[in-house]
Design a protein around this motif. Structure first.
Motif, short mmCIF file in Angstrom:
data_model
loop_
_atom_site.label_atom_id
_atom_site.label_comp_id
_atom_site.label_asym_id
_atom_site.label_seq_id
_atom_site.Cartn_x
_atom_site.Cartn_y
_atom_site.Cartn_z
N ILE A 112 5.62 3.69 -10.80
CA ILE A 112 4.70 4.56 -10.33
C ILE A 112 3.25 4.21 -10.80
CG2 ILE A 112 4.07 7.16 -10.05
CD1 ILE A 112 6.66 7.70 -10.57
N GLN A 113 2.31 3.91 -9.49
CA GLN A 113 1.26 2.95 -10.10
C GLN A 113 -0.07 3.90 -9.79
OE1 GLN A 113 0.73 0.48 -11.98
NE2 GLN A 113 3.04 0.71 -12.70
N PHE A 114 -0.64 4.71 -10.51
CA PHE A 114 -1.62 5.31 -10.00
C PHE A 114 -2.92 4.93 -9.37
CE2 PHE A 114 0.58 8.12 -12.72
CZ PHE A 114 1.15 9.58 -11.76
N VAL A 115 -2.91 3.90 -8.99
CA VAL A 115 -4.17 2.68 -8.03
C VAL A 115 -3.59 2.46 -6.61
CG1 VAL A 115 -4.99 2.20 -10.43
CG2 VAL A 115 -3.64 0.65 -9.77
N SER A 116 -4.29 1.75 -6.06
CA SER A 116 -4.13 0.62 -5.31
C SER A 116 -4.36 -0.75 -5.68
CB SER A 116 -5.07 1.19 -4.76
OG SER A 116 -5.17 -0.05 -2.63
N LEU A 117 -2.83 -0.95 -5.88
CA LEU A 117 -2.75 -2.30 -6.17
C LEU A 117 -3.29 -3.50 -5.73
CD1 LEU A 117 1.35 -2.55 -7.65
CD2 LEU A 117 -1.54 -2.03 -8.77
N SER A 118 -3.83 -4.72 -6.08
CA SER A 118 -4.23 -5.92 -5.77
C SER A 118 -2.91 -6.38 -4.78
CB SER A 118 -4.77 -6.82 -6.94
OG SER A 118 -3.37 -7.26 -7.65
N LYS A 119 -2.87 -7.64 -3.94
CA LYS A 119 -2.08 -8.36 -3.06
C LYS A 119 -0.73 -8.67 -4.50
CE LYS A 119 -1.28 -12.22 -0.18
NZ LYS A 119 -1.95 -13.03 0.51
N ASP A 120 -1.67 -9.03 -5.70
CA ASP A 120 -0.86 -10.46 -6.48
C ASP A 120 -0.36 -9.48 -6.98
OD1 ASP A 120 -2.22 -12.70 -5.52
OD2 ASP A 120 -3.42 -12.61 -7.89
N TYR A 146 -9.68 4.38 1.65
CA TYR A 146 -9.71 3.73 2.58
C TYR A 146 -10.08 2.55 2.49
CZ TYR A 146 -11.76 4.20 7.79
OH TYR A 146 -12.04 3.18 8.95
N SER A 147 -11.16 2.01 1.29
CA SER A 147 -11.77 1.29 1.50
C SER A 147 -10.75 -0.06 1.08
CB SER A 147 -12.32 1.36 1.24
OG SER A 147 -11.82 1.10 -1.06
N ALA A 148 -9.27 0.33 0.66
CA ALA A 148 -8.36 -0.54 0.52
C ALA A 148 -7.40 -1.42 1.31
CB ALA A 148 -7.28 0.17 -1.10
N GLU A 150 -5.83 -4.70 10.23
CA GLU A 150 -5.22 -5.42 11.38
C GLU A 150 -4.66 -4.28 12.54
OE1 GLU A 150 -6.00 -8.06 11.58
OE2 GLU A 150 -7.26 -8.36 9.93
N LEU A 151 -4.47 -4.85 13.79
CA LEU A 151 -3.96 -4.15 14.63
C LEU A 151 -2.67 -3.25 14.57
CD1 LEU A 151 -4.58 -2.27 17.19
CD2 LEU A 151 -4.53 -4.49 18.68
N PHE A 152 -2.41 -2.41 14.17
CA PHE A 152 -0.61 -2.16 13.84
C PHE A 152 0.26 -2.05 13.03
CE2 PHE A 152 -0.96 -2.47 18.57
CZ PHE A 152 -1.43 -1.92 18.68
N ASP A 162 -3.01 -4.62 4.27
CA ASP A 162 -3.06 -5.96 5.78
C ASP A 162 -2.24 -6.84 4.84
OD1 ASP A 162 -3.14 -3.75 7.23
OD2 ASP A 162 -4.89 -4.27 7.20
N ASP A 163 -2.69 -7.64 3.77
CA ASP A 163 -2.73 -8.83 3.10
C ASP A 163 -1.01 -8.72 2.74
OD1 ASP A 163 -4.96 -10.01 4.08
OD2 ASP A 163 -6.17 -9.84 2.19
#
Length: 191
Positions: free
Chosen positions: A170-178, A81-83, A126-128, A88-89
């Motif tokens: 397959i990454q078992f993490v939420s990745l950074s934008k970069d 949820y926090s990611a 961000e919306l949608f 969105d970015d």
């Protein structure tokens, strides 16, 4: 129940796709309902959309020749949820890129309503964006991929699939934008 045949490079004892496997044509043809944005739950969203943009379902087969970033999340897992803003970015980056039309970023949600509803999840960012799909009671797409044996939690998972429907990572993490943009760029450069 889903077809456990995962192509030529599959792991038949598990039925999971691993890096290097090709997503089967049966799985590519499966249709999933968008839960956010939804023309049913939010008619104002659909007022200015063309018929193609207002699709209410998703299948990989409808997006042949594109690269995919798939985020798998469970509504009860706080780090997922926090990611959302980072996701969105990533979505916005490719929306504004000249090759963005070749990129599909989809978020599959499991355990909707425990505690967050799809609309609550969607309104966190961000919306949608990005589009959200209810993975269903059986966690259909989640079950296509292996379980992270090094962790107590099986979420989040980020999966990259190239234009040939081959699982690249397959990454078992939420990745950074970069990090996410690096994988997407590598898949685009290989086209």
């Amino acid at each position: 129940m889903f077809n456990t045949s995962c192509g030529d490079n599959d792991a038949p004892d598990t039925g999971h796709y691993n890096e290097g496997d090709i997503i089967s044509e049966d799985h590519q043809a499966m249709s999933f309902d968008f839960c956010y944005p939804s023309c049913t739950s939010n008619p104002d969203y659909c007022d200015d959309l063309t018929t193609d943009e207002a699709d209410t379902t998703f299948s990989f087969a409808d997006h042949t020749g594109k690269v995919f970033m798939i985020e798998m999340s469970a509504t009860w897992w706080g780090p997922c949820y926090s990611a959302i803003p980072e996701g969105d970015d990533i979505y916005e980056h490719w929306e504004n890129d000249t090759r963005g039309h070749l990129v599909e970023i989809i978020h599959f949600l499991d355990d909707i309503g425990q505690p967050y509803l799809c609309s609550q999840w969607g309104h966190k960012g961000e919306l949608f964006i990005p589009p959200l799909i209810d993975d269903g009671e059986l966690n259909t797409v989640r079950d296509w991929f292996p379980i992270n044996s090094a962790s107590d939690s099986q979420y989040p998972i980020t999966i990259f699939i190239d234009h040939n429907m081959q699982v690249v990572s397959i990454q078992f993490v939420s990745l950074s934008k970069d990090d996410a943009n690096y994988y997407i760029k590598q898949m685009l450069d290989a086209m």
